[in-house]
Scaffold this motif. Sequence first.
Motif, mmCIF file in Angstrom:
data_model
loop_
_atom_site.group_PDB
_atom_site.id
_atom_site.type_symbol
_atom_site.label_atom_id
_atom_site.label_comp_id
_atom_site.label_asym_id
_atom_site.label_seq_id
_atom_site.Cartn_x
_atom_site.Cartn_y
_atom_site.Cartn_z
ATOM 1 N N THR A 96 0.568 -1.457 0.336
ATOM 2 C CA THR A 96 -0.203 0.025 0.535
ATOM 3 C C THR A 96 1.117 1.278 0.049
ATOM 4 O OG1 THR A 96 -1.783 -1.033 0.810
ATOM 5 C CG2 THR A 96 -1.966 0.908 0.989
ATOM 6 N N THR A 97 2.303 1.206 1.004
ATOM 7 C CA THR A 97 2.680 2.554 0.990
ATOM 8 C C THR A 97 3.627 2.572 -0.555
ATOM 9 O OG1 THR A 97 3.624 1.515 3.200
ATOM 10 C CG2 THR A 97 5.092 2.825 1.802
ATOM 11 N N ILE A 98 4.316 1.568 -1.100
ATOM 12 C CA ILE A 98 4.474 1.563 -2.574
ATOM 13 C C ILE A 98 3.361 2.037 -3.503
ATOM 14 C CG2 ILE A 98 5.682 0.849 -4.295
ATOM 15 C CD1 ILE A 98 6.090 -1.679 -2.549
ATOM 16 N N ALA A 99 2.456 1.747 -3.452
ATOM 17 C CA ALA A 99 1.012 2.224 -4.820
ATOM 18 C C ALA A 99 1.197 4.027 -4.377
ATOM 19 C CB ALA A 99 -0.078 1.191 -4.190
ATOM 20 N N GLN A 100 1.022 3.849 -2.760
ATOM 21 C CA GLN A 100 0.851 5.239 -3.127
ATOM 22 C C GLN A 100 2.303 6.399 -2.678
ATOM 23 O OE1 GLN A 100 -2.506 6.402 -1.798
ATOM 24 N NE2 GLN A 100 -2.627 6.984 -0.127
ATOM 25 N N VAL A 101 2.550 6.040 -3.350
ATOM 26 C CA VAL A 101 4.322 6.804 -3.707
ATOM 27 C C VAL A 101 3.908 6.984 -5.472
ATOM 28 C CG1 VAL A 101 6.332 6.647 -4.192
ATOM 29 C CG2 VAL A 101 6.142 5.958 -1.799
ATOM 30 N N VAL A 102 3.764 5.523 -5.695
ATOM 31 C CA VAL A 102 3.384 5.703 -7.349
ATOM 32 C C VAL A 102 2.505 6.556 -7.827
ATOM 33 C CG1 VAL A 102 3.205 4.266 -9.470
ATOM 34 C CG2 VAL A 102 4.804 3.605 -7.580
ATOM 35 N N SER A 103 2.181 6.667 -7.017
ATOM 36 C CA SER A 103 0.742 7.156 -7.413
ATOM 37 C C SER A 103 1.189 8.496 -7.771
ATOM 38 C CB SER A 103 -0.566 7.196 -6.458
ATOM 39 O OG SER A 103 -0.301 8.380 -5.558
ATOM 40 N N LEU A 104 1.869 9.385 -6.521
ATOM 41 C CA LEU A 104 2.301 11.460 -6.781
ATOM 42 C C LEU A 104 3.120 10.620 -7.720
ATOM 43 C CD1 LEU A 104 4.087 11.182 -3.276
ATOM 44 C CD2 LEU A 104 1.842 12.271 -4.368
ATOM 45 N N ALA A 105 3.794 9.692 -8.594
ATOM 46 C CA ALA A 105 4.781 10.222 -9.856
ATOM 47 C C ALA A 105 3.943 9.869 -10.956
ATOM 48 C CB ALA A 105 5.904 8.709 -9.464
ATOM 49 N N ASP A 106 2.622 8.648 -11.317
ATOM 50 C CA ASP A 106 1.773 9.493 -12.009
ATOM 51 C C ASP A 106 1.019 10.610 -12.290
ATOM 52 O OD1 ASP A 106 2.051 6.135 -12.175
ATOM 53 O OD2 ASP A 106 1.075 5.453 -11.052
ATOM 54 N N GLN A 107 1.226 11.575 -11.324
ATOM 55 C CA GLN A 107 0.407 12.517 -10.747
ATOM 56 C C GLN A 107 0.824 13.815 -11.421
ATOM 57 O OE1 GLN A 107 -2.598 13.497 -7.987
ATOM 58 N NE2 GLN A 107 -1.627 11.483 -6.836
ATOM 59 N N GLY A 108 2.374 13.075 -11.602
ATOM 60 C CA GLY A 108 3.102 13.746 -12.396
ATOM 61 C C GLY A 108 4.240 15.038 -11.225
#
Length: 413
Positions: A113-125
Amino acid sequence: MLKKLVCLLLVVLMIVPVFAGCRGAENVADTVEDAVEEAAQDVVEEVEDADATEDAEEATDAADGDWIIGIVTGTVSQGEEEFQAGQKMLNRHGAGRIITVTYPDRFNDEIETTIAQVVSLADQGAQAIVFCQAVPGTIASIQRVREQFPDVLFVVGTIMEPPRDIAEAADVVLQLDDIGVGSVLMDQAYALGAEVFIHYSFPRHLGVEMIAARRALLMENAERLGIEFIDVMAPDPTGDAGPAGAQQFILEDVPRQVEAHGVNTAFFSTNCVMQEPLIRSVMELGAIYPQPCCPSPYHAFPAALNISIPTGYEGDVQFMLDQISTQVAAADMSGRISNWAVPVNMLIIEAGVAYAIEYLEGRTNGRVDHDAVLAALDTVATEYGTSVSVSNFADDRGTVDNLFLLLGAFYNF
């Protein structure tokens, strides 16, 4: 603009037959020349206007900075200080520049879940990500992001994975200098009048390399200053007694120590759970409390001193310092209690964002600029009316240039 010029010329050429049929061949050349000249002049003027507008827009972008920074913190229940620091950065720079997410409270069990949250930031730019506390899974998060976004800058703090490993993964690492505390905490206790120093811990903590090294320095400095150092083994809050048992031990043992050694006894515990009963007991008995294990005015003080935080004052450090000072003075304990003036995790978040902005706006010498890191930390510390000392992590394998250790100045209540 070139395309528009071509299109206009084509239109002019298309109407040539019309002119030829209506006015005669001798006038066609003049008509076409006039039409082309007029069309070209119109386009030139539009190009000049557009270039001027574009230059102005580029100048504005350069001044404002065209960047997005992601911030990863704990939730309010897990780490309110860093959460509030993230919200402060969001309010200061705006939702178009700052994106915040939280890692789960049970971070040890929910690494994906932590990894997914961090990746989501990069996905948002997000072009830079500031991560505090850097819980287990931080290294994996960085690696996952960089598989798709290799240029993202990572500034991480309060690390829970091996120092060298996380320093290799991240760009900049900011960490409380736990070992360095051993060099300054005893001097602070001495300045507050300590003649005896009680060190509460338990075998699990004493098996941690940095805690053991800090204890050794505390003992060495106690001897230098003529302070009696006393080790007291307390129950491990993760053991059979649990947190309640560890807290009860503190409530019972502090009076015994004060009775045996007098009020000029300073108390320090390596464990967070023990801080609240320790502060209460020290306040009631008139002893000395130089610093909690995690230096911050929010760490145990509000609960121990029954300080409520009104709406609108969340994350207001000066408000909290003033409230603690009032309570300490009311108990006639001024000059016996101290702490840092800035919570270490708030310092890490805010300085991390400040450094990331410098990097993204092209004002650093590469991804790890030692001077720029120091400047960011100094700027934030100054905003809080305090200072911070910085060194680099070093072990028997040498110095790690991108892992910075932080020591804040003491604030006497």
